[in-house]
Design an enzyme around this catalytic site. Structure first.
Site, PDB file in Angstrom:
ATOM      1  N   GLU A 170      67.920  29.056  15.482  1.00  0.00           N
ATOM      2  CA  GLU A 170      68.521  27.782  15.092  1.00  0.00           C
ATOM      3  C   GLU A 170      67.928  26.578  15.821  1.00  0.00           C
ATOM      4  OE1 GLU A 170      70.242  30.529  15.585  1.00  0.00           O
ATOM      5  OE2 GLU A 170      71.218  30.887  13.667  1.00  0.00           O
TER       6      GLU A 170
ATOM      7  N   HIS B 258      82.917  32.187  13.645  1.00  0.00           N
ATOM      8  CA  HIS B 258      82.448  31.774  12.321  1.00  0.00           C
ATOM      9  C   HIS B 258      83.376  30.818  11.582  1.00  0.00           C
ATOM     10  CE1 HIS B 258      79.860  35.234  12.912  1.00  0.00           C
ATOM     11  NE2 HIS B 258      79.242  35.038  11.776  1.00  0.00           N
TER      12      HIS B 258
END
Ligand SMILES: Cc1ncc(C[n+]2csc(CCOP(=O)(O)OP(=O)(O)O)c2C)c(N)n1
Lengths: 326, 360
Positions: free
Chosen positions: A57, A126
């Site tokens: 990322e 999440h």
């Protein structure tokens, strides 16, 4: 058209319009995206412009920053907002700061897209809602589209803008349908709030998905409590259309702010401060905040459901601003 | 090399005189690495480095005056006094920045290379970072991506033997740094970073491989910094003997002697060049000293590119009791703003300025 299709259309149209718009992200190509937002784009535009990346990322965002500094308009997808923390360095220390710290010599026309939100039992890694983290950072623009039309219009504006944009989608909203103008030049300007429902008794500001929750609550308030709520969806948090919110509060004299994220240092905390600073004399009651619970998102369905706001909490908060009418 | 050395010596003195604030990281001892590698670049190639980059931007052609002014935090500095020592940047000379985050510059370098590749421009990016940075996650991530996408980028790890006070063998399991990219598909090369000609030659090879074969390369430049990590370093982690040993290889002395021995340079010329260089640095200091501090009115400049969408700067500061002015302040004169210069730092809004709209 569904919200996800609206996003897809925005990407497709902007890629057709400008050859320097390109996409990077994990599984956005062959797999069509974790939430299928980029479905079909690899086929349409090829591997040069739609790039599946390794799971890195910070580096993907950083490459986006570098490429944006040197002529491209990259749109980076991160699978969820939780993973954006791995890229926080590139987002905050680099994307947001580079233009300023280098005295305006370069611009960073980068979009980082990602979904947030609870409700799918994905637990604490999440499911969070973190618009407040990015709202905090000067140098970034922050969008939180709620409707399909805004998803498309804001994403097109984000891609065309010369600043780094944090574009926060919502997992629950991906499947929602809405009218979307067909016009290829349908854009939604940042910094212009939408009044989702007019009313004269109380102002409810709903962020991201909570704009929908607020609208449902407003309907019930009208039907069952004879309270007409004005529902405002700011659509972008940086820039923030504070004027529209203040004008509404000056009319209704009451304000409730609804968000899915955590209470401390949240969007509502900030907005409440702004509203009381600038419209204190217009307020007939303390500003109420409805927020997610101050916990990491639990997995258990019943626990998760009470950890983010629903209609009843919004109604309670509105009634609280009317004191004894509860 | 001489300019960098004399410039940095003076910068150190100016730091002691408190003309320069913050951190000051000198690269004294590493000049051959800087100059040898930078000279191998073409004009259109990109160079990106770290917080230790006065030399890099000078080698790329930045005026010493503007670099010194940046150190002094003045408006005529390369970045108008916004970046300081750690954040030099000179777009015109394609020096794409010094960065204060160890390892933060690697992804950016790959991004430049991605844009060059995408736009089919014949450019290569040279990315320099320290031995300590090779332990960051971005090192592996960027090597992998650069190799995977065959990007025109050369990574140069400036192995000056230490990450701050931690010696190479105490921070990296693999001390043969040129091999550290191999597992990611990036072959290594090594140069003697104290030898300007060797550094130049090896970097030329690496750049050619990156440019023509689209194969990223990791070059290890073996060098040494004679001064502390920054000015605030008591240097307790190394012995004076070790420093003295490396100082025998001072690239300025060695290369200067070579030039004299080869008859390229006379002793008197060598002294004359040194004198001129010192005078040049004097001028840089005088220029920096004469340059004004940025005006408080500039505080909010260049945070955003202003345009259709972002028309004004409307930061929020809870210390200001006056009303928010709304966003569209493009028509307002700066002086009319509620919190102009005298209240900078507590400003709710700043007008859009047409002159600021981005040039390109
Ligand atoms: C992410 C991050 N962690 C820590 C630091 C503090 N720091 C600055 S320089 C440095 C040492 C870096 O060593 P190296 O990469 O070998 O480069 P050198 O300073 O020797 O040129 C450290 C730990 C930082 N600036 N950024």
């Amino acid at each position: 058209m569904r919200y996800r299709e609206a996003l897809n259309a925005a990407l497709r149209e902007e890629m057709q319009r400008d050859p320097n718009v390109m996409l990077m992200g994990e599984d956005i190509g062959v797999f069509n995206g974790a939430f299928k937002v980029t479905a079909g784009l690899l086929e349409a535009f090829g591997e040069k412009r739609v790039r599946d990346t390794p799971i890195s990322e910070n580096t993907i965002v950083g490459m986006g920053v570098g490429a944006a500094m040197t002529g491209l308009r990259p749109v980076v997808e991160l699978m969820t907002i939780n993973f954006s923390l791995l890229a926080m360095d590139q987002i905050v220390n680099h994307a947001a700061s580079i233009r300023y710290m280098f005295g305006g010599q370069v611009k960073v026309p980068l979009v980082v897209r990602m979904p947030q939100g609870a409700g799918h039992q994905l637990g604490p890694t999440h499911s969070h809602s973190w618009e407040a983290l990015y709202l905090h950072v000067p140098g970034l623009l922050v969008a939180t589209p709620t409707t399909a039309a805004d998803a498309k219009g804001l994403l097109k504006s984000a891609i065309r803008d010369d600043n780094p944009v944090i574009f926060i989608e919502h997992e629950y909203l991906y499947g929602q349908r809405g009218e979307v103008p067909d016009d290829e030049d349908h854009t939604v300007r940042f910094g212009v709030a939408a009044i989702r429902r007019e009313g004269s008794d109380v102002t409810i500001v709903g962020i991201s998905r909570m704009a929908l929750t607020a609208a449902r609550a407003a309907k019930t308030l009208s039907e069952e409590h004879d309270i007409e709520a004005e529902v405002i969806d700011p659509r972008t948090l940086r820039p923030l259309d504070l004027d529209t919110i203040l004008a509404s509060v000056r009319k209704t004299n009451r304000c409730v702010i609804v968000e899915e994220g955590w209470p401390h240092g949240g969007v509502g905390a900030n907005l409440a401060a702004l509203v009381q600073e600038q419209a204190f004399d217009d307020l007939d009651a303390p500003i109420q905040r409805v927020t997610g619970a101050d916990v990491p998102m639990p997995y258990s369905k019943p626990l998760e459901q009470i950890a983010f706001p629903h209609e009843p909490q919004v109604i309670d908060a509105v009634l609280a601003t009317f004191g004894d009418r509860r | 090399m001489l300019l960098i050395r004399r410039f940095e010596e003076r910068a150190g003195e100016m730091y002691a005189k408190a003309k320069i604030g913050g951190f000051l990281h000198l690269a004294i001892g590493e000049e051959a690495t800087i100059v040898g590698s930078t000279r191998a670049l073409r004009d259109q190639d990109y160079l990106i480095s770290t917080y230790r980059s006065h030399g890099h931007t000078l080698a790329r052609g930045s005026e010493p005056e503007r670099v010194m002014a940046e150190l002094f935090g003045r408006v005529d500095g390369l970045c108008n006094g916004r970046g300081g020592s750690m954040h030099m940047f000179d777009l015109q000379n394609r020096f794409m920045g010094g960065y204060g985050i160890v390892g933060g510059n690697l992804p950016l370098a790959a991004g430049f290379a991605l844009a060059s590749d995408y736009l089919e421009r014949d450019e290569v990016t040279l990315c320099q970072f320290g031995d300590g940075a090779s332990n960051q996650g971005t090192f592996g991530e960027t090597m992998n991506l650069a190799a995977l996408w065959r990007l025109p980028v050369v990574f140069m790890v400036t192995n000056n033997q230490f990450g701050m006070g931690t010696a190479l063998e105490r921070h990296s399991a693999v001390t043969d740094l040129m091999r550290k990219g191999e597992g990611f598909g990036v072959p290594g090369m090594r140069c003697d970073g104290m030898d300007v000609a060797d550094t130049y030659n090896v970097t030329c090879d690496a750049l050619r491989i990156a440019r023509e074969e689209r194969q990223p390369v990791l070059v290890e430049a073996v060098t040494y910094r004679f001064r502390g990590h920054s000015m605030a370093d008591p240097e307790e982690y190394r012995t004076k003997e070790q420093v003295d040993e490396w100082r025998k290889r001072d690239p300025l002395t060695v290369f200067g002697d070579q030039l004299v021995a080869a008859g390229v340079l006379g002793e008197d010329e060598r002294e004359a060049i040194d004198r001129e260089t010192i005078e040049r640095v004097d001028r840089a200091v005088a220029f920096a000293d004469a340059s004004p501090h940025p005006s408080p009115n500039d505080l909010y400049d260049d945070i955003y590119v202003l345009g259709e969408q972002v028309r004004g700067w409307y930061s929020v500061d809870e210390r200001t009791p006056t009303p928010h002015r709304g966003e569209d302040e493009s028509a307002m004169d700066r002086a009319e703003l509620p919190h102009a210069a005298e209240h900078a730092g507590a400003t709710t809004a700043k007008p859009a300025d047409a002159a600021q709209a981005d040039e390109d």
